[in-house]
Each structure stands twice: as structure tokens, then as C-alpha cells.
Enzyme design. Structure first.
Site, PDB file in Angstrom:
ATOM      1  CD  GLU A 110      -2.875  -1.350   2.239  1.00  0.00           C
ATOM      2  OE1 GLU A 110      -2.310  -1.483   3.346  1.00  0.00           O
ATOM      3  OE2 GLU A 110      -4.099  -1.398   2.091  1.00  0.00           O
ATOM      4  CD  GLU A 130      -3.577  -6.354   3.620  1.00  0.00           C
ATOM      5  OE1 GLU A 130      -3.659  -7.125   2.632  1.00  0.00           O
ATOM      6  OE2 GLU A 130      -2.970  -5.272   3.574  1.00  0.00           O
TER       7      GLU A 130
HETATM    8  C1  3H9 Z   1      -1.447  -5.085   6.960  1.00  0.00           C
HETATM    9  O1  3H9 Z   1      -0.461  -4.717   6.406  1.00  0.00           O
HETATM   10  C2  3H9 Z   1      -2.698  -4.285   7.070  1.00  0.00           C
HETATM   11  C3  3H9 Z   1      -2.688  -3.025   6.306  1.00  0.00           C
HETATM   12  O2  3H9 Z   1      -3.461  -3.169   5.138  1.00  0.00           O
HETATM   13  C4  3H9 Z   1      -3.334  -1.994   7.206  1.00  0.00           C
HETATM   14  C5  3H9 Z   1      -2.738  -0.681   7.125  1.00  0.00           C
HETATM   15  C6  3H9 Z   1      -3.474   0.337   7.961  1.00  0.00           C
HETATM   16  N1  3H9 Z   1       4.105  -7.820  11.736  1.00  0.00           N
HETATM   17  O3  3H9 Z   1       7.282 -15.547   8.916  1.00  0.00           O
HETATM   18  P1  3H9 Z   1       8.649 -15.423   9.448  1.00  0.00           P
HETATM   19  C7  3H9 Z   1       7.433 -11.652  12.363  1.00  0.00           C
HETATM   20  S1  3H9 Z   1      -1.552  -6.579   7.713  1.00  0.00           S
HETATM   21  C8  3H9 Z   1       4.717  -8.241  12.843  1.00  0.00           C
HETATM   22  O4  3H9 Z   1       9.157 -16.468  10.350  1.00  0.00           O
HETATM   23  P2  3H9 Z   1       9.726 -15.687   6.787  1.00  0.00           P
HETATM   24  C9  3H9 Z   1       7.062 -13.097  12.597  1.00  0.00           C
HETATM   25  O5  3H9 Z   1       6.085 -13.200  13.598  1.00  0.00           O
HETATM   26  C10 3H9 Z   1       0.040  -7.310   7.450  1.00  0.00           C
HETATM   27  N2  3H9 Z   1       5.566  -9.289  12.866  1.00  0.00           N
HETATM   28  O6  3H9 Z   1       9.719 -15.151   8.301  1.00  0.00           O
HETATM   29  C11 3H9 Z   1       8.402 -13.671  13.002  1.00  0.00           C
HETATM   30  O7  3H9 Z   1       8.624 -13.317  14.360  1.00  0.00           O
HETATM   31  P3  3H9 Z   1       9.432 -14.287  15.343  1.00  0.00           P
HETATM   32  C12 3H9 Z   1       0.187  -7.812   6.074  1.00  0.00           C
HETATM   33  C13 3H9 Z   1       5.774  -9.910  11.709  1.00  0.00           C
HETATM   34  O8  3H9 Z   1      10.959 -15.192   6.183  1.00  0.00           O
HETATM   35  C14 3H9 Z   1       9.392 -12.878  12.160  1.00  0.00           C
HETATM   36  O9  3H9 Z   1       8.711 -11.688  11.777  1.00  0.00           O
HETATM   37  N3  3H9 Z   1       1.400  -8.549   5.960  1.00  0.00           N
HETATM   38  C15 3H9 Z   1       5.156  -9.527  10.528  1.00  0.00           C
HETATM   39  O10 3H9 Z   1       9.402 -17.138   6.772  1.00  0.00           O
HETATM   40  C16 3H9 Z   1       9.842 -13.601  10.909  1.00  0.00           C
HETATM   41  O11 3H9 Z   1       8.687 -14.024  10.194  1.00  0.00           O
HETATM   42  C17 3H9 Z   1       1.437  -9.882   6.199  1.00  0.00           C
HETATM   43  O12 3H9 Z   1       0.453 -10.508   6.471  1.00  0.00           O
HETATM   44  C18 3H9 Z   1       4.295  -8.412  10.559  1.00  0.00           C
HETATM   45  N4  3H9 Z   1       3.690  -7.930   9.463  1.00  0.00           N
HETATM   46  O13 3H9 Z   1       8.486 -14.965   6.081  1.00  0.00           O
HETATM   47  C19 3H9 Z   1       2.798 -10.519   6.084  1.00  0.00           C
HETATM   48  N5  3H9 Z   1       5.548 -10.354   9.537  1.00  0.00           N
HETATM   49  O14 3H9 Z   1      10.786 -14.434  14.736  1.00  0.00           O
HETATM   50  C20 3H9 Z   1       3.004 -11.503   7.205  1.00  0.00           C
HETATM   51  C21 3H9 Z   1       6.402 -11.220  10.097  1.00  0.00           C
HETATM   52  O15 3H9 Z   1       9.381 -13.586  16.647  1.00  0.00           O
HETATM   53  N6  3H9 Z   1       4.328 -12.049   7.181  1.00  0.00           N
HETATM   54  N7  3H9 Z   1       6.541 -10.970  11.401  1.00  0.00           N
HETATM   55  O16 3H9 Z   1       8.663 -15.580  15.354  1.00  0.00           O
HETATM   56  C22 3H9 Z   1       4.697 -13.053   6.342  1.00  0.00           C
HETATM   57  O17 3H9 Z   1       3.934 -13.497   5.511  1.00  0.00           O
HETATM   58  C23 3H9 Z   1       6.075 -13.609   6.499  1.00  0.00           C
HETATM   59  O18 3H9 Z   1       6.526 -13.262   7.784  1.00  0.00           O
HETATM   60  C24 3H9 Z   1       7.104 -13.101   5.470  1.00  0.00           C
HETATM   61  C25 3H9 Z   1       8.515 -13.583   5.887  1.00  0.00           C
HETATM   62  C26 3H9 Z   1       6.747 -13.664   4.089  1.00  0.00           C
HETATM   63  C27 3H9 Z   1       7.126 -11.597   5.412  1.00  0.00           C
END
Ligand code: 3H9
Length: 703
Positions: A110, A130
Site C-alpha cells: 500500500e 490481509e
Molecule cells: C497489513 O499490512 C494491514 C494493512 O493493510 C493496514 C494498514 C493500515 N508484523 O514468517 P517469518 C514476524 S496486515 C509483525 O518467520 P519468513 C514473525 O512473527 C500485514 N511481525 O519469516 C516472526 O517473528 P518471530 C500484512 C511480523 O521469512 C518474524 O517476523 N502482511 C510480521 O518465513 C519472521 O517471520 C502480512 O500478512 C508483521 N507484518 O516470512 C505478512 N511479519 O521471529 C506476514 C512477520 O518472533 N508475514 N513478522 O517468530 C509473512 O507473511 C512472512 O513473515 C514473510 C517472511 C513472508 C514476510
């Protein structure tokens, strides 16, 4: 703030770099830091364009999901900064270029779409995931994406949440240029070319209405994401983009976003998101524990499970030996594997080259030749203790002393199996779920002597195999099947009381389960369930009611899907239809056993089955068989088809309210007897108006 975002000049281009590891989430301070960098860039007359990039492994992976957790807990969660940032970027009279590597997800995409241009390396991915968190894009993504990529593409991305690759994003108009080679120099060079052009802002474009695509998206979401509300809200928001001016569309998005964020579904899905990451953390086993290299594997037993497990290894690129007792059984196993790969190619999941390559990694054998080179062996023979012990005694001789010996048993005692070897510390359970090549769960079972190294390696291996590994303790059925037994018990009791299998399964399917419990028993085989039960017959308590109808069907030669008849009748395509014999058998048995007919409402069916899971789950947590209640949620979502949007059974109990669940369990205890004795942990938490989640936190705090 300064350490989350830095900025500097490269000639006439300002670079703003986000540095919020591990994924550069838009945590409080990050949007503010970017805005500060932007103000700084605008103040400097020699700056003609601005590049926004991420340091480390990614661009920006979205809003900080912990902020949503805070909002769910009734605290202040900060999202305002993201909206202010979007406005500041758009208002900038110097072009802002998003330089994307890794992932630009959610709020990350975004922010990029608010920029005047987007460039990306070919390996980058962009997406609006999301809905996987039970919400919709809330940073104007549902309004900018259709304006950039068209309504159809925006629907696909916002309603289903799958990311797309940079090349697809370029083709769709989301990315302006692909940068081969180093991103930052490429992005700066791009920025220098666009300093004088009028910025083509996404919000100023229009999106052509596409009512057909909207209707098709609703229909597909109802099927593929059954029961979930956020995908439909995302579709409505995207549709609004094609009808309303940008700002009005943003208001629609804001309303739908707030509704979704307030829902139990988003609480459940966010719990599942963090839960999946929590289960990989094992207290007492730190990063200092050495992980054993796993370069070659071997599987004993080429039945359904063994064949599936061999595929899992091959799919992860690990060569695997597959052993059976004789050529005929081995041929059958290899034929199943070849057929599975052929189906995957037909469905477009794999290319034929990939499938052939994977197939070549599986070497069939009728003896143990080559086992001395295996780093791990997974035993998947028939579920019988004597046979398993014999197999492990053989494996002890034919493998290296530092090879992991894993059993795929679903119920048997790991310690007894390990006792057949000279190295019980190298033995663990690796309980895959059927079909092993599809289901994501592996229960990693810790025996009393299993070493920390074997546990750490098993957890790491699960990740390499693209599975979710959950560590559990050794008891009958471990965590998942131990809870599944009372769940299935209630489903059979309900039929014995005169409810039809369709009513029972229908109620649980309606609740969101992938399949009803009776259909699952037919799929697994009534023979399997009855054989396991006979192994443990000596543990049954006299005077307690046990399910009999499944044994009666088994006794009549009806084993479920494999014989075409069980709780249902199956045609050649395995399509179920009612089996009238079931109700006759149930009536006769109930009359003999003195079971009164009891037509149950949908609500009662769901409560009896799901609360039976929860009550047993509470015992599993209290006994330490599961490390945390969230581990059971992840087990049930990934291994038993429990709806992720209900968060797993323990989160569902928390969301329902433990006092309510406990009161019902007590009622069932009074009505149905000792099976329903409330678990002490459930009783304790309910009396204190607490939750399993709070219990997990208190345990983590105490550790
Ligand atoms: C959003 O954006 C809403 C908007 O539209 C609103 C705006 C107003 N936040 O998965 P991993 C942590 S909603 C906080 O093991 P990978 C995760 O918990 C968001 N923490 O790594 C982990 O912590 P820990 C939309 C996050 O390389 C560590 O980072 N975005 C977030 O296998 C490593 O993560 C998503 O839904 C986050 N956003 O995969 C993306 N993301 O080490 C969600 C990760 O303490 N994330 N963490 O256990 C993912 O899909 C994967 O983490 C990603 C990396 C592909 C990025």
C-alpha cells in the site's frame, strides 16, 4: 526513530531506508521515520527524487500485526501513522520511487502504491495477504490496486491473499520497471530519469467496473474460503473502487476494515499466524543446540503413509530410499507415488520435469542396502508394537549410530519402540498426517530419552520439508489423536442415539470442519480405529459407555471408503450417500444397550463434539504433553481440518468464553457420565474467568 529509518543523499536523489528487522513491518516509529525523511528530502533543493527502500531481506512486509493484537486486547494500537504517511507521499511534489526486494505485502504494497513509481528486482513478490489475518487491506490498497491493475486482478489479490511475482506485477501494471542486478543503484538511476515527468498517481486513475468478476470472486470465496467473512468484505471494497471517487472508496474500505478487525475471525486468524511461529520455539532448546545435517533419508514401509512421506522428502530435494518387505508391495507403493505426481502435473501444481526429477530422488528397495548412508530413517510400517520393535531393532543394526530413527506411529508408545534400539536418545516420533504429501502437520514426539539435538533437528527438518512441526509428549495418541478420540466418540454416540451421520457431519461441516468426524473415520478406515481400540482394550474402564457402532460396522465387513461402505455408502468416485444399515444397526444396538433415542440440535452436536476436544485438550496442556495451548490449535488447524478462522479448538474456547464452555461440560458430565469429567485446568481457568491464552503467557513468563 532514527534507528528504524535512515536517509541520505546520492547526488540529486534522496534514499530513505527502512531498517526494522526482521521484515521491516510498519511498526510505530517507522511511518513517522519515513515522513521525517521525506520532509528532509523536500527541504533540500538539490534533491530531485526520493527512493524508498528496505534494508535487510525485504522491502516492507506490512503493518505490524502486533498492533492488531493490541487493539484486540482493548489497548491502543497505532495505525494512524500509516495513513498520514500515505498522504505525505502522495502530496510530495518530488517523485517518490518504491524500490522493492523480498516482499511488499499488505501495508508494504500500500505504501509502494502511494508512491509515484515502483521498481522491483525479479525475485520480489507483492501481495495483499490481509484476508489471511481476517481483515482487508486498510491502507487504501483496495482503492489503489484496482486503479493500477484492474478490478479482476485486485479481486484476486485482495480476496484470496496470494502474493504474485515481480514479473506478474509488472505485467499487471503494479510495478513500473524490473531491475536486473543491484536494486538500489538501479532504482536511483530510474529515479534520475523521472524527475521531470508528471507523477501518475494511482489515486487519480479510474477502475472500470467488472460485475462479472465481482460475482465470480464472491462465488469462489464462498467455496475456497468457506465460512470466512473478510474475503467478501475485500471484494465489496474493491467493487466500491470501480463505483466511487477515490476518497469515498477509502471510506468504504475504512468501515469494512474496522468491522473485520473487530471480528472474532481476525482474532482467530492472527492467533493462528503467530501460533504457527510460536510452535517452532521449544523452551530449553536454544539456537546453541547443534542441528544434525540431513542429506539423505530412508523410509521403511511403502503403504499410503510411507509412500507419502517419501514424496515429502523428495519434494524438499532430499534423496530418499523406500523399503518394503517384498517386490509386490514395493511396486504398489511406487505406483501410488507415480500416480500422485501425475495428478499434480495434471492439476498444474508441478511441471512434468519437476515431478520426474522428484521421482528420481526416490530409490525403491526390498532390503536395507544403502541405509548406512541415511541421516534419518522414518518407519511407517503397520501400527503394531511387535512389528515396530522388530523393525527398530533391525534399523539399529543397519544405520549409523548418529542417524535419527523416527517412527510415524500415531498412537504407540515411543519409549517402548525406542527400547528396541541401543540408542533411545536418537529416537523420536515423526507423526505425519494423511495424505502426508498434502497435510502440513508433523507431530514431533519426544520420548523420555530423546536428545535435544534430535528435537532441534526434527523441528528444523519440518521447516525444510515445508511442514509445521509441533513438539508433543509421549502418551497414547500424543496430542492430536488423544483429543480426536473423544471427539469421534461423541460423533458415534450421537448416531447411536438416533441422529443420522448426515446430521452429525453436517453440523460439524457447518461449523467449518473440512470434513465431518464420521466421514473422517470412513476415510481413515473403521478397521484401523477398531484395531487401535483393541490394542488398548485393557485400559477401558468398566461401567463406562464406549462407542460400539463403528465396531459393529467393522464386524459386518464395512471398513469405510476402502470397502465402499461404512457410515456412508461410496460409489466408484467415492461420493458418499446415506447407508440405511447404519440407523438399523444403531437402533438395534441402542435397544440392547438401553440407550434412549435423543434427537440433538445442531448446536448440541457441535458442542458435544468440539467441547470434548477442548476438555481433553485442557488435560493435554496441563499434563505438559503440549507445550502450550496454542500448539494444539496449530495441530488441529494443520492436521485435522479445524477452521483456521476459529483459531483452533483452544482459541475457540477462549473466544466462546471458558465459563460458558465449562458450564456446558459440567452439564454433559451430569447427563452423560464420567467421560465428561471437567478437566481441572478448564475448571480452574473458567472459575477465574481466564483463558488458555493467558495460561500460555503465564507459563512463558514463568519459564
Ligand atoms: C497489513 O499490512 C494491514 C494493512 O493493510 C493496514 C494498514 C493500515 N508484523 O514468517 P517469518 C514476524 S496486515 C509483525 O518467520 P519468513 C514473525 O512473527 C500485514 N511481525 O519469516 C516472526 O517473528 P518471530 C500484512 C511480523 O521469512 C518474524 O517476523 N502482511 C510480521 O518465513 C519472521 O517471520 C502480512 O500478512 C508483521 N507484518 O516470512 C505478512 N511479519 O521471529 C506476514 C512477520 O518472533 N508475514 N513478522 O517468530 C509473512 O507473511 C512472512 O513473515 C514473510 C517472511 C513472508 C514476510
Amino acid at each position: 526513530m532514527a534507528n528504524l529509518v535512515s536517509y541520505y543523499k546520492e547526488g540529486n536523489v534522496a534514499v530513505i531506508a527502512v531498517d526494522n528487522p526482521p521484515v521491516n513491518a510498519l511498526s510505530p516509529g517507522v511511518p513517522e521515520g519515513i515522513m521525517e525523511g521525506l520532509r528532509w528530502a523536500l527541504m533540500h533543493d538539490d534533491v530531485e527524487a526520493v527512493v524508498l527502500a528496505g534494508r535487510g531481506r525485504t522491502f516492507i512486509a506490512g503493518a505490524d500485526i502486533r498492533e492488531f493484537e493490541k487493539i484486540h486486547a482493548g489497548h491502543h494500537g497505532s495505525l494512524e501513522g500509516i495513513h498520514l504517511l500515505l498522504a505525505d507521499i502522495e502530496d510530495s511534489d518530488k517523485p517518490v520511487i518504491a524500490a522493492i526486494h523480498g516482499t511488499a505485502l499488505g501495508g508494504g504494497l500500500e505504501v509502494a502504491m502511494a508512491c509515484h513509481y515502483r521498481v522491483a528486482v525479479p525475485s520480489a513478490q507483492v501481495g495483499q495477504p490481509e484476508v489471511k489475518l481476517g481483515i482487508i487491506p486498510g491502507g487504501e490498497g483496495t482503492q489503489r490496486l484496482p486503479r493500477l491493475a484492474g478490478v479482476r486482478k485486485a479481486l484476486e489479490m485482495c480476496a484470496f491473499g496470494e502474493p504474485i511475482r515481480a514479473a506478474q506485477a509488472k505485467a499487471a501494471g503494479i510495478v513500473d520497471e524490473l531491475i536486473e542486478g543491484d536494486l538500489l543503484p538501479g532504482a536511483i538511476a530510474f529515479a534520475r530519469q523521472v524527475t521531470t515527468r508528471t507523477p501518475p498517481l494511482a489515486s487519480r486513475k479510474t477502475a472500470a467496473p467488472d460485475p462479472e468478476a465481482v460475482a465470480a470472486a464472491h462465488e469462489a470465496a464462498s467455496k475456497r474460503l468457506r465460512g470466512q467473512t473478510a474475503p467478501h468484505a475485500a471484494i465489496d471494497a474493491v467493487e466500491a473502487a470501480s463505483r466511487l471517487p477515490f476518497r469515498e472508496g477509502c471510506q468504504v474500505e475504512a468501515r469494512l476494515f474496522a468491522e473485520c478487525l473487530a471480528s472474532d475471525q481476525s482474532k482467530a486468524l492472527i492467533h493462528a499466524f503467530f501460533g504457527e511461529r510460536t510452535v517452532s520455539k521449544v523452551p530449553g532448546i536454544g539456537k546453541d543446540v547443534e542441528i544434525l545435517p540431513i542429506r539423505r533419508a530412508a523410509v521403511v514401509g511403502a503403504g499410503t503413509m510411507g509412500a507419502g512421506i517419501a514424496m515429502v522428502y523428495a519434494n524438499a530435494g532430499i534423496p530418499v530410499l523406500l523399503k518394503e518387505a517384498n517386490e509386490a508391495a514395493l511396486d504398489r507403493g511406487m505406483a501410488t507415488i507415480a500416480q500422485n505426481y501425475a495428478n499434480s502435473v495434471k492439476r498444474g501444481r508441478f511441471t512434468s520435469e519437476f515431478a520426474e526429477e522428484r521421482l528420481r530422488l526416490i530409490t525403491p528397495h526390498v532390503n536395507y542396502s544403502g541405509f548406512e548412508a541415511a541421516d534419518i530413517v522414518i518407519e511407517a510400517v503397520f501400527e503394531n508394537m511387535e512389528l515396530k520393535k522388530r523393525t527398530f531393532a533391525e534399523l539399529d543394526k543397519v544405520t549409523r549410530s548418529n542417524a535419527i530413527l523416527a517412527t510415524n506411529t500415531s498412537t504407540l508408545n515411543i519409549d517402548e519402540i525406542a527400547s528396541a534400539t541401543s540408542r533411545p536418545w536418537m529416537v523420536a516420533g515423526h507423526h505425519f498426517f494423511s495424505p502426508a504429501n498434502v497435510m502440513r502437520l508433523i507431530e514431533i514426539v519426544r520420548g523420555k530419552e530423546t536428545s535435544a539435538q534430535v528435537i532441534a533437528t526434527s523441528m528444523d527438518l519440518a521447516r525444510r520439508l515445508r511442514k509445521v512441526g509441533v513438539l508433543v509428549g509421549n502418551c497414547r495418541g500424543f496430542a492430536g489423536n488423544r483429543m480426536f478420540a473423544p471427539y469421534c466418540r461423541e460423533s458415534v454416540f450421537l448416531v447411536e442415539e438416533g441422529n443420522t451421520p448426515e446430521q452429525v457431519d453436517g453440523a460439524l461441516y457447518g461449523f467449518g470442519m473440512a470434513m465431518g468426524p464420521l466421514a473422517v473415520q470412513d476415510l481413515a478406515g473403521l478397521d484401523v480405529g477398531c484395531r487401535i481400540r483393541s490394542e488398548f482394550k485393557h485400559l477401558e474402564q468398566p461401567g463406562l459407555r464406549y462407542p460400539e457402532l463403528d465396531s459393529l460396522l467393522y464386524g459386518a465387513g464395512h471398513y469405510g471408503q476402502k470397502t465402499g461402505r461404512g457410515f456412508y455408502i461410496y460409489d466408484a468416485a467415492r461420493k458418499p450417500s446415506p447407508n440405511p444399515e447404519v440407523l438399523t444397526l444403531a437402533r438395534e444396538y441402542a435397544a440392547k444397550a438401553g440407550i434412549a433415542p435423543h434427537p440433538a440440535s445442531i448446536e448440541e452436536i457441535v458442542e458435544r463434539c468440539v467441547y470434548a476436544l477442548i476438555n481433553e485438550g485442557a488435560r493435554v496442556v496441563e499434563e505438559g504433553i503440549a507445550l502450550r495451548s496454542v500448539d494444539l490449535d496449530i495441530i488441529y488447524i494443520n492436521g485435522y481440518g479445524f477452521p483456521s478462522w476459529r483459531g483452533g479448538p483452544m482459541k475457540y474456547a477462549d473466544l466462546t468464553g471458558l465459563p460458558k464452555v465449562y458450564a456446558k461440560v459440567r452439564q454433559f458430565h451430569d447427563r452423560f457420565g464420567e467421560h465428561w469429567k471437567p478437566a481441572p485446568l478448564l475448571e480452574h481457568l473458567a472459575r477465574h474467568n481466564s483463558t488458555f491464552g493467558a495460561y500460555d503467557k503465564s507459563k512463558a513468563g514463568a519459564a
